[in-house]
Enzyme design. Structure first.
Site, PDB file in Angstrom:
ATOM      1  N   CYS A 311       0.931  -1.235   0.056  1.00 23.06           N
ATOM      2  CA  CYS A 311      -0.150   0.025   0.168  1.00 23.06           C
ATOM      3  C   CYS A 311       0.921   1.171   0.036  1.00 23.06           C
ATOM      4  O   CYS A 311       1.848   1.379   0.561  1.00 23.06           O
ATOM      5  CB  CYS A 311      -0.911   0.093   1.270  1.00 23.06           C
ATOM      6  SG  CYS A 311      -1.911   1.366   1.463  1.00 23.06           S
ATOM      7  N   ARG A 412     -12.264   0.845  -7.318  1.00 22.02           N
ATOM      8  CA  ARG A 412     -11.401   0.918  -5.846  1.00 22.02           C
ATOM      9  C   ARG A 412     -10.389   2.134  -5.711  1.00 22.02           C
ATOM     10  O   ARG A 412     -10.526   3.085  -4.736  1.00 22.02           O
ATOM     11  CB  ARG A 412     -11.108  -0.340  -5.483  1.00 22.02           C
ATOM     12  CG  ARG A 412     -10.660  -0.345  -3.968  1.00 22.02           C
ATOM     13  CD  ARG A 412     -10.297  -1.805  -3.502  1.00 22.02           C
ATOM     14  NE  ARG A 412      -9.683  -1.719  -2.419  1.00 22.02           N
ATOM     15  CZ  ARG A 412      -9.832  -1.933  -1.077  1.00 22.02           C
ATOM     16  NH1 ARG A 412     -11.191  -2.396  -1.062  1.00 22.02           N
ATOM     17  NH2 ARG A 412      -8.946  -2.108  -0.307  1.00 22.02           N
TER      18      ARG A 412
HETATM   19  P1  IMP Z   1      -0.898  -7.312   3.118  1.00 22.48           P
HETATM   20  O1  IMP Z   1      -1.359  -8.540   3.844  1.00 22.48           O
HETATM   21  O2  IMP Z   1      -0.039  -6.438   4.340  1.00 22.48           O
HETATM   22  O3  IMP Z   1      -0.366  -7.435   1.989  1.00 22.48           O
HETATM   23  O4  IMP Z   1      -2.434  -6.290   3.078  1.00 22.48           O
HETATM   24  C1  IMP Z   1      -3.356  -6.641   2.222  1.00 22.48           C
HETATM   25  C2  IMP Z   1      -4.390  -5.576   2.157  1.00 22.48           C
HETATM   26  O5  IMP Z   1      -4.007  -4.354   1.627  1.00 22.48           O
HETATM   27  C3  IMP Z   1      -5.654  -6.234   1.374  1.00 22.48           C
HETATM   28  O6  IMP Z   1      -6.521  -6.875   1.948  1.00 22.48           O
HETATM   29  C4  IMP Z   1      -6.171  -4.544   0.944  1.00 22.48           C
HETATM   30  O7  IMP Z   1      -7.041  -4.144   2.067  1.00 22.48           O
HETATM   31  C5  IMP Z   1      -5.079  -3.493   0.968  1.00 22.48           C
HETATM   32  N1  IMP Z   1      -4.650  -3.338  -0.228  1.00 22.48           N
HETATM   33  C6  IMP Z   1      -4.675  -4.196  -1.515  1.00 22.48           C
HETATM   34  N2  IMP Z   1      -4.259  -3.386  -2.623  1.00 22.48           N
HETATM   35  C7  IMP Z   1      -4.061  -2.208  -2.025  1.00 22.48           C
HETATM   36  C8  IMP Z   1      -3.417  -1.097  -2.704  1.00 22.48           C
HETATM   37  O8  IMP Z   1      -3.168  -0.948  -3.973  1.00 22.48           O
HETATM   38  N3  IMP Z   1      -3.333   0.116  -2.078  1.00 22.48           N
HETATM   39  C9  IMP Z   1      -3.628   0.146  -0.585  1.00 22.48           C
HETATM   40  N4  IMP Z   1      -3.905  -1.005  -0.164  1.00 22.48           N
HETATM   41  C10 IMP Z   1      -4.330  -2.098  -0.877  1.00 22.48           C
END
Ligand code: IMP
Length: 487
Positions: A311, A412
């Site tokens: 993100c 989104r």
């Molecule tokens: P991770 O497990 O830390 O990789 O977080 C995954 C989460 O990041 C997802 O479930 C989304 O809520 C969020 N997410 C997915 N794609 C994006 C993005 O491009 N920008 C910001 N948040 C994202």
């Protein structure tokens, strides 16, 4: 303009947005052994799962294969929406057909179709038998892979099928044990289920009966099929209605749910679907209270803004609600309304290991959503590559340019509503199967709960005590002063 509160005061009185790496759980008096911990949890208002793990709706994380693997282990997958509605529907159907006692959504063939078509249908759907029905759905026979394998492709199905006179079939009231006995006795692998007039209602397959014994901890719906969710845009009512027949959970998938237009559209959508509707993402107490008062029937929250490993929102906007801070804020809001646990919180973003999961659950979450940790598994849809002797899988944010190039994700994070990239693209280490990863995470969470003295998640909410940890403390509680061989 009359500014109500001084800027300086607002800065001084700002809360601290505590994140995973700032906190530890304190050990408590315990009678709980890790193996006695029960991780069952309410993931939405009406669905209970056996493990508090949910996979992110991202096209490098959750397709049908991930959703099947995770549900078999006791969690649940949320199918991504970065594809056409038809493709997403096909994934949902695949999950629902993966394992069930009686398959309701049976793929059939007519007696006048050719063997070549039967082969194509079997190959496309990865199945080995098709009930043969007439145009009013009366069962006429069954055609299996064995019947078509060596047959002339231009033959008609009616010439190669096993006709009704020799067919073993049964009725809806059959039990699992009776089905097993019947199929063993007649050595058949498929048992069509018909109504009293002989119309096809469903199909029992031997493979499903065997699988059922193999995954006793699976998350299932009332018909014994695997539980599954799907992400939709709040503005895509048609897609939501299409998916509603097949999925148990619909996740309204926006980066910032606390938005007038989003809430209004979701209200309309909720009137048209029967699945549990989870909304998100949110990150504040105000959002939770506002939504509870304005969206009657909402079934849960996806909580955390800006913490995802891919993100960039926090960088490009400096707006964020880190997951732990967001979860605690929302949990307090729900508790003040007597809704904690009834409207579950799914902590989303930034989960790096089992310790983070334990912290998220301890601050009021009922489950965690993971992207990064699951993207590295065999079952994720991302590409596997070898780089300098190590394996990696592709992982990118749904707001990255790569994801935004796929039209379906437009609403989104991207145009026309936004001009800025909010996600990054990259690679995560290959971690083996979902089963391996889930078992390791589960064992870590169980151990944490053993230390705290909590035998289930609700008890953890009451018993958890925290301490903020200094940067040097954080250094001390991880391996140090040693050359590590691995990890
Ligand atoms: P991770 O497990 O830390 O990789 O977080 C995954 C989460 O990041 C997802 O479930 C989304 O809520 C969020 N997410 C997915 N794609 C994006 C993005 O491009 N920008 C910001 N948040 C994202």
């Amino acid at each position: 303009m009359n500014i109500e509160k001084s800027f300086y005061r607002r800065l001084l009185e700002a809360p601290t947005a505590i994140t995973f790496n700032d906190v530890i759980l304190l050990p408590g008096y315990t009678r709980v052994e890790p193996r006695e911990v029960d991780l069952r949890t309410r993931v939405t208002a009406n669905h209970v799962i056996n493990l508090p793990f949910v996979s992110s709706p991202m096209d490098t994380v959750t397709g049908a294969e991930m959703a099947i693997a995770l549900a078999r282990l006791g969690g649940v997958g949320i199918l991504h929406r970065n594809c056409s509605a038809e493709e997403q529907l096909a994934m949902a159907r695949k999950v629902k057909r993966a394992e069930s006692f009686i398959i309701r959504d049976v793929i059939t063939i007519s007696p006048d179709q050719q063997v070549s078509e039967a082969i194509r249908i079997m190959e496309d759907n990865d199945i080995h038998g098709l009930p043969v029905v007439d145009d009013r759905n009366y069962l006429l026979g069954i055609v299996t892979w064995r019947d078509v394998r060596y047959s002339d492709p231009s033959n008609l199905v009616r010439d190669v099928m096993t006709g009704k006179d020799r067919l073993v079939y049964s009725h809806e009231s059959i039990t699992i044990e009776e089905a097993k006995r019947l199929m063993n006795e007649y050595r058949v692998e498929k048992l069509p289920i018909v109504d009293k007039d002989g119309r096809l209602l469903g199909l029992v397959t031997f493979k499903d009966l065997q699988l059922r014994g193999k995954f006793p901890n699976a998350s299932r719906d009332a018909d014994g099929r695997l539980l599954v969710g799907a992400a939709v845009s709040p503005y895509d009512l048609d897609r939501a209605k299409m998916l509603d027949r097949y999925v148990d959970i619909i996740v309204i998938d926006v980066a910032h749910f606390h938005n007038e237009n989003v809430i209004a559209s979701t209200r309309k959508l909720m009137n048209e679907v029967s699945a549990d509707v989870v909304v998100g993402n949110i990150g504040t107490r105000e959002a939770a209270l506002d939504i509870v008062s304005r969206l009657d029937g909402v079934a849960g929250f996806r909580v955390g803004i800006g913490s995802g490993s891919i993100c960039k929102t926090g960088v490009v906007t400096r707006v964020a609600a880190p997951t732990l801070f967001a979860v605690a804020s929302v949990a307090d809001a729900l508790a003040s309304e007597g809704l904690l646990g009834k409207l579950p919180i799914i902590a989303d973003g930034g989960i790096k290991n089992s310790g983070d999961i334990a912290l998220a659950l301890a601050t009021g979450a009922s489950a965690v959503m993971m992207g990064n940790l699951l993207a590295g598994t065999r079952e994720s849809p991302g590409r596997l590559v070898a780089l300098e002797g190590k394996y990696y899988k592709e992982y990118y944010g749904m707001g990255s340019n790569k994801a935004r190039m796929k039209r379906a994700s437009l609403d989104r994070y991207s145009k026309p509503s936004k001009d800025v990239e909010e996600g990054v693209e990259g690679w995560v280490p290959y971690r083996g199967t979902v089963k391996d990863v889930v078992q390791e995470l589960k064992a870590g969470v169980e151990a944490a709960m053993g230390y705290v003295g909590a035998s289930n998640i609700e008890e953890l909410w009451y018993k958890a005590r925290f301490a903020l940890v200094s940067p040097s403390g954080m250094g001390e509680i991880r391996p140090h002063n040693i050359f590590m061989i691995k990890g």
